[in-house]
Design a protein around this motif. Structure first.
Motif, PDB file in Angstrom:
ATOM      1  N   ALA A  45       0.846  -1.192   0.000  1.00 21.70           N
ATOM      2  CA  ALA A  45       0.000   0.000   0.000  1.00 21.70           C
ATOM      3  C   ALA A  45       0.884   1.245   0.000  1.00 21.70           C
ATOM      4  CB  ALA A  45      -0.910   0.013   1.215  1.00 21.70           C
ATOM      5  N   VAL A  46       0.586   2.179  -0.889  1.00 22.08           N
ATOM      6  CA  VAL A  46       1.349   3.424  -0.973  1.00 22.08           C
ATOM      7  C   VAL A  46       0.389   4.600  -1.098  1.00 22.08           C
ATOM      8  CG1 VAL A  46       3.355   2.327  -2.037  1.00 22.08           C
ATOM      9  CG2 VAL A  46       1.562   3.279  -3.494  1.00 22.08           C
ATOM     10  N   LEU A  47       0.899   5.788  -0.745  1.00 22.20           N
ATOM     11  CA  LEU A  47       0.168   7.034  -0.923  1.00 22.20           C
ATOM     12  C   LEU A  47       0.880   7.825  -2.009  1.00 22.20           C
ATOM     13  CD1 LEU A  47      -2.033   9.046   0.034  1.00 22.20           C
ATOM     14  CD2 LEU A  47      -0.348   9.931   1.657  1.00 22.20           C
ATOM     15  N   PRO A  48       0.261   7.999  -3.182  1.00 17.75           N
ATOM     16  CA  PRO A  48       0.935   8.731  -4.251  1.00 17.75           C
ATOM     17  C   PRO A  48       1.200  10.182  -3.864  1.00 17.75           C
ATOM     18  CG  PRO A  48      -0.957   7.500  -5.101  1.00 17.75           C
ATOM     19  CD  PRO A  48      -1.056   7.479  -3.611  1.00 17.75           C
ATOM     20  N   LEU A  49       2.343  10.688  -4.295  1.00 15.87           N
ATOM     21  CA  LEU A  49       2.602  12.108  -4.140  1.00 15.87           C
ATOM     22  C   LEU A  49       1.758  12.882  -5.141  1.00 15.87           C
ATOM     23  CD1 LEU A  49       5.078  10.962  -2.569  1.00 15.87           C
ATOM     24  CD2 LEU A  49       6.385  12.905  -3.461  1.00 15.87           C
ATOM     25  N   VAL A  50       1.418  14.106  -4.798  1.00 13.59           N
ATOM     26  CA  VAL A  50       0.657  14.956  -5.705  1.00 13.59           C
ATOM     27  C   VAL A  50       1.583  16.048  -6.235  1.00 13.59           C
ATOM     28  CG1 VAL A  50      -0.160  16.420  -3.806  1.00 13.59           C
ATOM     29  CG2 VAL A  50      -1.387  16.424  -5.970  1.00 13.59           C
ATOM     30  N   GLU A  51       1.491  16.321  -7.528  1.00 18.07           N
ATOM     31  CA  GLU A  51       2.226  17.430  -8.132  1.00 18.07           C
ATOM     32  C   GLU A  51       1.367  18.691  -8.032  1.00 18.07           C
ATOM     33  OE1 GLU A  51       3.504  16.693 -12.125  1.00 18.07           O
ATOM     34  OE2 GLU A  51       4.288  14.690 -11.657  1.00 18.07           O
ATOM     35  N   VAL A  52       1.909  19.714  -7.423  1.00 18.62           N
ATOM     36  CA  VAL A  52       1.188  20.971  -7.239  1.00 18.62           C
ATOM     37  C   VAL A  52       1.931  22.056  -8.017  1.00 18.62           C
ATOM     38  CG1 VAL A  52       0.271  22.619  -5.569  1.00 18.62           C
ATOM     39  CG2 VAL A  52       0.503  20.214  -4.936  1.00 18.62           C
ATOM     40  N   ARG A  53       1.209  22.759  -8.889  1.00 14.45           N
ATOM     41  CA  ARG A  53       1.840  23.779  -9.732  1.00 14.45           C
ATOM     42  C   ARG A  53       1.009  25.054  -9.731  1.00 14.45           C
ATOM     43  NH1 ARG A  53       3.618  23.012 -16.055  1.00 14.45           N
ATOM     44  NH2 ARG A  53       4.989  21.449 -15.067  1.00 14.45           N
ATOM     45  N   ALA A  54       1.679  26.182  -9.573  1.00 17.15           N
ATOM     46  CA  ALA A  54       1.036  27.494  -9.652  1.00 17.15           C
ATOM     47  C   ALA A  54       1.735  28.290 -10.758  1.00 17.15           C
ATOM     48  CB  ALA A  54       1.131  28.225  -8.326  1.00 17.15           C
ATOM     49  N   GLU A  55       1.011  28.531 -11.865  1.00 12.08           N
ATOM     50  CA  GLU A  55       1.591  29.262 -12.996  1.00 12.08           C
ATOM     51  C   GLU A  55       1.398  30.768 -12.829  1.00 12.08           C
ATOM     52  OE1 GLU A  55       0.311  27.986 -16.839  1.00 12.08           O
ATOM     53  OE2 GLU A  55       1.498  26.134 -16.767  1.00 12.08           O
ATOM     54  N   PHE A  56       2.265  31.526 -13.472  1.00 14.11           N
ATOM     55  CA  PHE A  56       2.157  32.983 -13.495  1.00 14.11           C
ATOM     56  C   PHE A  56       2.935  33.491 -14.703  1.00 14.11           C
ATOM     57  CE2 PHE A  56       5.907  31.806 -11.156  1.00 14.11           C
ATOM     58  CZ  PHE A  56       6.876  32.711 -11.537  1.00 14.11           C
ATOM     59  N   SER A  57       2.625  34.696 -15.120  1.00 12.01           N
ATOM     60  CA  SER A  57       3.302  35.297 -16.270  1.00 12.01           C
ATOM     61  C   SER A  57       3.954  36.611 -15.884  1.00 12.01           C
ATOM     62  CB  SER A  57       2.309  35.532 -17.418  1.00 12.01           C
ATOM     63  OG  SER A  57       1.837  34.297 -17.929  1.00 12.01           O
ATOM     64  N   LEU A  58       5.169  36.837 -16.384  1.00 10.12           N
ATOM     65  CA  LEU A  58       5.886  38.083 -16.180  1.00 10.12           C
ATOM     66  C   LEU A  58       6.091  38.767 -17.519  1.00 10.12           C
ATOM     67  CD1 LEU A  58       8.644  36.875 -13.670  1.00 10.12           C
ATOM     68  CD2 LEU A  58       6.544  38.130 -13.133  1.00 10.12           C
TER      69      LEU A  58
END
Length: 266
Positions: free
Chosen positions: A72-85
């Protein structure tokens, strides 16, 4: 080149350094949750799951007298916050400007930090994280409207943990309103409230945007585990003639090992 594709961005090396420094400056004060739980990592971008130390049911095998069970494993979650400069601002940074508009990066850092804090304290059903607040079996301590009595409520929460056999030191997570009242307020005896809380807890008082109320947690270790694959990093997504789209990204999992090691004030 790695998965962040920074080499493809129309951004100079010195400007990347400036962006990394700005992100770090914004993130460190806001990542309050990771200051109150066990933080493991970073374990790398390729690290995809946290072992739970458990197995599933017995499944059939190709041979007789052989059993098999999946881990049994708990998958990691990919968290991304985009922005533009704006490219004009990045060009100005490359020329040495000191008043570069990095507000989109600051806003993305706030969104990402709030997401991480909320995952730890409120949980995240969509990715299988059980949060500290919904997991604790301890009855919530009612919040008094008189801010001068907050130290007594924190003391009551620590007493509740001690009665449950949960040793200290302790720390407390505060939402924005409570943090403001704590930093700027006094207790019933006129002493600075922040100083009084630190004496009661024998540990830190942290601002944790993304929660409501306050949560006292034990810092003895082993009760709450935040596991990080890739720690928060800046990456490149795309660009046009006018702007460059970047992102802040991390991978994580969170587990509650001892639900009774937290007490909520609300």
């Amino acid at each position: 080149m790695n998965h962040l594709f920074r080499e493809l961005a129309p951004v100079t090396t010195d400007t990347w350094t400036m962006l990394d420094d700005e992100a770090r400056t914004r993130l460190v004060p806001m990542l309050g949750a990771r200051k109150l739980v066990d933080f493991t990592g970073p374990l790398g971008w390729e690290h995809s799951a946290t072992s739970l130390g458990r197995v599933g049911g017995v499944v059939s095998t190709p041979a007789e007298a052989v059993i098999a069970r999946t881990r049994a494993v708990l998958p990691l979650v990919e968290v991304r916050a985009e922005f533009s400069l704006a490219r004009s601002e990045l060009d100005a940074a490359a020329r040495g400007a000191i008043d570069v508009d990095l507000s989109p990066l600051d806003e993305a850092a706030a969104r990402l930090a709030t997401t991480e804090n909320s995952a730890v304290f409120n949980g995240w059903d969509a990715v299988g994280f059980s949060g500290i607040i919904p997991a604790t079996p301890n009855a919530a301590t009612p919040r008094d409207s008189d801010v001068h009595r907050f130290a007594q409520q924190v003391a009551a929460a620590t007493e509740q943990l001690k009665r449950a056999g949960i040793e200290g030191p302790y720390g407390v997570a505060l939402d924005s309103d409570t943090w403001i009242n704590t930093v700027g307020g006094n207790d019933a005896g006129g002493s600075p409230l922040l100083t009084h809380l630190r004496k009661i807890l024998d540990g830190p008082v942290e601002w944790v945007p993304g929660i409501e109320g306050a949560v006292v947690v034990s810092l003895r270790g082993g009760d709450f585990v935040l596991e990080c694959g890739q720690d928060i990093s800046l990456g490149y997504a795309s660009h046009s003639s006018e702007s460059v789209t970047l992102y802040l990204e991390e991978t994580l999992s969170f587990r509650v090992a001892t639900p009774e090691a937290a007490a909520v004030i609300r």
